[in-house]
Write a protein that holds these residues in place. Structure first.
Motif, PDB file in Angstrom:
ATOM      1  N   SER A   1       0.749  -1.305  -0.017  1.00 11.05           N
ATOM      2  CA  SER A   1      -0.024  -0.169   0.064  1.00 11.05           C
ATOM      3  C   SER A   1       0.925   1.249  -0.056  1.00 11.05           C
ATOM      4  O   SER A   1       0.518   2.178   0.245  1.00 11.05           O
ATOM      5  CB  SER A   1      -0.886  -0.096   0.888  1.00 11.05           C
ATOM      6  OG  SER A   1      -0.151  -0.074   2.299  1.00 11.05           O
TER       7      SER A   1
ATOM      8  N   ILE B   1       2.852   4.149  -1.804  1.00 16.82           N
ATOM      9  CA  ILE B   1       2.659   4.995  -2.826  1.00 16.82           C
ATOM     10  C   ILE B   1       4.182   5.133  -3.274  1.00 16.82           C
ATOM     11  O   ILE B   1       4.584   5.161  -4.476  1.00 16.82           O
ATOM     12  CB  ILE B   1       2.055   6.361  -2.748  1.00 16.82           C
ATOM     13  CG1 ILE B   1       0.614   6.061  -2.595  1.00 16.82           C
ATOM     14  CG2 ILE B   1       2.449   7.449  -3.879  1.00 16.82           C
ATOM     15  CD1 ILE B   1      -0.131   7.530  -2.289  1.00 16.82           C
TER      16      ILE B   1
ATOM     17  N   ILE C   1      -4.556   4.601  -4.266  1.00 21.50           N
ATOM     18  CA  ILE C   1      -4.020   4.269  -2.580  1.00 21.50           C
ATOM     19  C   ILE C   1      -4.136   5.796  -2.130  1.00 21.50           C
ATOM     20  O   ILE C   1      -3.590   6.825  -2.663  1.00 21.50           O
ATOM     21  CB  ILE C   1      -2.750   4.031  -2.449  1.00 21.50           C
ATOM     22  CG1 ILE C   1      -2.564   2.541  -3.372  1.00 21.50           C
ATOM     23  CG2 ILE C   1      -2.396   3.803  -1.096  1.00 21.50           C
ATOM     24  CD1 ILE C   1      -1.135   2.138  -3.138  1.00 21.50           C
TER      25      ILE C   1
END
Length: 760
Positions: free
Chosen positions: A342, A344, A373
């Motif tokens: 998750s 970025i 996300i």
């Protein structure tokens, strides 16, 4: 129209009487219009504020400001709302603007002073509260707030007087009584932490713990010169203590004294090889000193010390990329994404790897996945916004950068990037004021303050305030040089020696090239010229052709040149040249497997034109020539990620330009006429179709209409021109130097130099 006015009047009456529900219902009717009046939007903002929903109020107030940018009431409510949501610097900027449009208004002055308090500008807040008190001396709250500002500004005597006046007006306030007691206590001298630490250290100079703590306390408040003495004392008192060396190195690093910082951190590691912070600090110092190879080694050791740290792995990936080790970076980035699906940041660094491998489709996929996300913090939102700009997704980039600022308002880099994504107008004055405040924040890193000044320069240029723009560009370059090169001095003579060695080494080879062997390939097209001359635009135009690919800016020849230029002029190893040429050819073929021509648009390749011609006699060279003053101005005013030591002082840029001219004048005489085409940027900007057709023909290509629409070329651009090439060819950059004429005499003298002659 009459009915709308009646509804608006009823909404104002309902609001003033506290009937928020009725006011909101009336405004909702008026909001159905395509362009509702600013007053309706203001009322909706006030309603949401009074209902305790400042986040919902903001969009209405921002729209009201767009509709009526000079309304002091709208600006005041914007400031109040931003203050409530914790965006202090922006709240202050709007309060300043409201005060400009309506001076001597106690409510605006009260808001302005409150914002100054939030931003810890206590002395300014006290002066503003004094102005408000002078206008409304019977408002007890103003005297109270004035007392708080004075107390925080270090004037407890004046604060006590303000609190006493407040008590005269409101004798029953326990809060004011407590504040008065605090002011009276403050009148008794109480030492600050740094003061009692200094006393402890001076009382016992061998107390290295007090010395370290004092150095740290002074460093935290920006007193770096004062911090140096106790730090040095701690090292001298306890030379075997790694913490003393780490603290000394941290101060040197903040002072941009990189050699001293590196030495201090290395000594700390010698004493404790497992000191993780010392390793990370050393890596940072090496990074800022531009020593990417050593930085990579240190980060690899840090990763072994703490293999679970995502932050260390991210730094390691960036170091691999800086060393052109794309495969290693990609392997680490993939591992990072597996561990943190998750993240970025993980997807962004993987996208960077794909970009360097020219796998734009995979980079787009990672960026799209990252967009799904929710950004957990401002840093990750900014990171994704910067990637999206590179990919040409400007609207998404702007949205993410704005989100980044919303999450973390004190990000200098985010404000700077936003300035390059948008054109500043009068309604952006509050944002500009926020940027100015941030640019003076000593807590921000030197490099981040430099980026803020670049952004401020761009904003003032958009507003046609060129004198202020140049002031900020001057500051940006001063700080960028300090950040990237520390206290080292640039030596222009080295550039002249390099130029002379190029000419002496390559000229004899070129003159006798007819008797040598070479590689028979039509694949390479080299587009070069001075930095910021228009090479990216030409690359974008030609790579729009169905048969043409591009590797963009590639450091291949810069990296391989030392293999030849370190040798004596009469000892160039021809076989080695051919081996490197073969390697270059394979590199181009891999990057564009289905293309018949491949562009390499590295500006600095102009220096190696004869060398490349020796190996690839069928290669085509396109030399871009732009007005010297415009070129040099663009170098000076552009926020560039490339470390170029001569690019931050006007006289050095002018010298580098004249050096480039001398080299190109020499090559122009030696290269065959069918090898190099010279294109004036101004001709391309004013007559793009004619010049484009000439370039396509020169490269031996059939015509393709796509070359007339370079803005539709979807490939990623990794240079500062990423935003510009998404537009149609424009002429606004031609003759821009005229706006800056009073401040660029060094650039204007280039045109009068005897060596400035270019083909007519």
């Amino acid at each position: 129209m009459h009915e709308d006015s009646s509804l608006l009047s009823k909404a104002e009456i309902a609001l003033s009487s506290g009937n928020l529900i009725e006011a909101e219902l009336l405004c909702e009717v008026l909001l159905r219009h395509a362009s509702p009046p600013a007053q309706v939007l203001l009322i909706m903002g006030v309603i949401h504020n009074r209902q305790g929903h400042p986040e919902a109020a903001l969009p209405y107030l921002e729209r009201a400001n767009d509709a009526e940018p000079n309304s002091s009431q709208v600006l005041l409510w914007l400031s109040r709302t931003l203050k409530k949501v914790g965006r202090g610097p922006e709240a202050l900027a709007y309060a300043i603007l409201a005060n400009r449009h309506k001076a001597s208004d106690p409510s605006i002055l009260h808001q302005l002073a409150s914002c100054q308090m939030d931003c810890e500008q206590f002395a300014s807040a006290a002066e503003t509260f004094r102005e408000a008190v002078a206008l409304d001396g019977n408002a007890a709250v103003l005297h109270y707030r004035l007392g708080l500002a004075l107390l925080n500004a270090g004037d407890p005597g004046a604060a006590a007087s303000a609190f006493r006046e407040c008590l005269r007006l409101d004798p029953t306030s326990d809060t004011v009584i407590a504040a008065l007691q605090a002011a009276e206590r403050a009148l008794r001298p109480i030492a600050t932490p740094s003061e009692w630490l200094e006393k402890a250290w001076k009382a016992d100079p061998t107390n290295h713990v007090a010395a370290i703590q004092l150095a740290y306390a002074l460093q935290q408040v920006g007193k770096l010169e004062d911090a140096l003495a106790p730090a040095l004392s701690a090292v001298q008192t306890q030379p075997s203590d790694p913490e003393s060396h780490v603290q000394l190195g941290a101060i040197y690093l903040d002072q941009c004294r990189y050699p001293e910082a590196i030495l201090a951190f290395r000594r700390a590691i010698e004493m404790n090889p497992l000191h993780l912070f010392a390793h990370l600090a050393l890596a940072q110092a090496l990074h800022r000193a531009g020593n990417a190879k050593e930085e990579l080694k240190v980060l690899a050791r840090s990763h072994r010390l703490d293999p679970q740290s995502a932050a260390i792995r991210r730094s390691l990936i960036e170091a691999h990329l800086a060393n052109q080790q794309v495969e290693a970076a990609q392997m680490e980035a993939t591992a990072l994404m597996v561990e943190h699906p998750s993240s970025i940041e993980a997807r962004c660094v993987l996208a960077d790897c794909h970009l360097l491998n020219r796998r734009f489709d995979l980079a787009e996929t990672e960026a799209s996945n990252a967009l799904m996300i929710p950004p957990p913090n401002g840093q990750e939102a900014f990171r994704l916004g910067a990637l999206l700009r590179t990919l040409g997704r400007m609207d998404d980039a702007k949205r993410l950068v704005l989100k980044s600022i919303e999450l973390e308002p004190n990000q200098g880099a985010a404000y700077a990037l936003l300035s390059y994504l948008t054109k500043a107008g009068e309604s952006d004055r509050p944002r500009i004021e926020t940027m100015k405040l941030l640019s003076t924040n000593a807590r921000l890193a030197v490099g981040e303050r430099a980026e803020l000044h670049y952004g401020l320069g761009k904003c003032h240029e958009d507003l046609k305030d060129y004198e202020t723009a140049m002031y900020h560009f001057d500051e940006a370059n001063r700080l960028t040089y300090l950040d990237r090169f520390g206290r080292s001095k640039y030596e222009p003579d080295r550039l002249a020696k390099y130029r002379d060695r190029l000419i002496a080494t390559l000229s004899p080879e070129l003159e006798s090239a007819h008797s040598r062997t070479s590689l028979d390939s039509n694949l390479p097209i080299l587009v070069f010229g001075m930095m910021r001359s228009g090479t990216t635009l030409v690359d974008q135009i030609l790579s729009s052709h169905r048969d043409v690919g591009s590797v963009g800016e590639d450091p291949f020849w810069m990296n391989n040149a030392p293999l030849f230029l370190d040798l004596a002029p009469d000892r160039i190893d021809r076989q080695r040249l051919l081996d490197v040429g073969q390697k270059y050819l394979l590199h181009l073929e891999k990057a564009g497997s289905a293309k018949t021509r491949m562009i390499d648009k590295t500006p600095a390749n102009y220096a190696f034109a004869p060398l490349i011609h020796l190996i690839f006699p069928n290669a085509k060279f396109i030399h871009i020539i732009r007005d010297p003053a415009d070129t040099c101005l663009s170098i000076y005013t552009t926020m560039n990620r490339v470390r170029t030591q001569w690019a931050h002082r006007k006289e050095d840029i002018a010298y580098a330009y004249r050096t480039y001219q001398t080299v190109m004048e020499h090559w122009r005489k030696l290269l065959p006429p069918d090898v190099m085409m010279e294109v004036r940027y101004e001709d391309l900007a004013t007559d793009p179709e004619r010049v484009t057709r000439e370039m396509v023909s020169f490269c031996g290509l059939s015509w393709d209409d796509a070359c007339l629409h370079p803005e539709s070329n979807k490939r990623s651009v990794l240079t500062p021109s990423a935003g510009q090439v998404r537009q149609s060819v424009y002429t606004s950059s031609v003759g821009k130097w005229k706006f800056y004429e009073p401040w660029i005499s060094d650039f204007l003298l280039i045109g009068k130099s005897p060596s400035s002659g270019l083909p007519g």
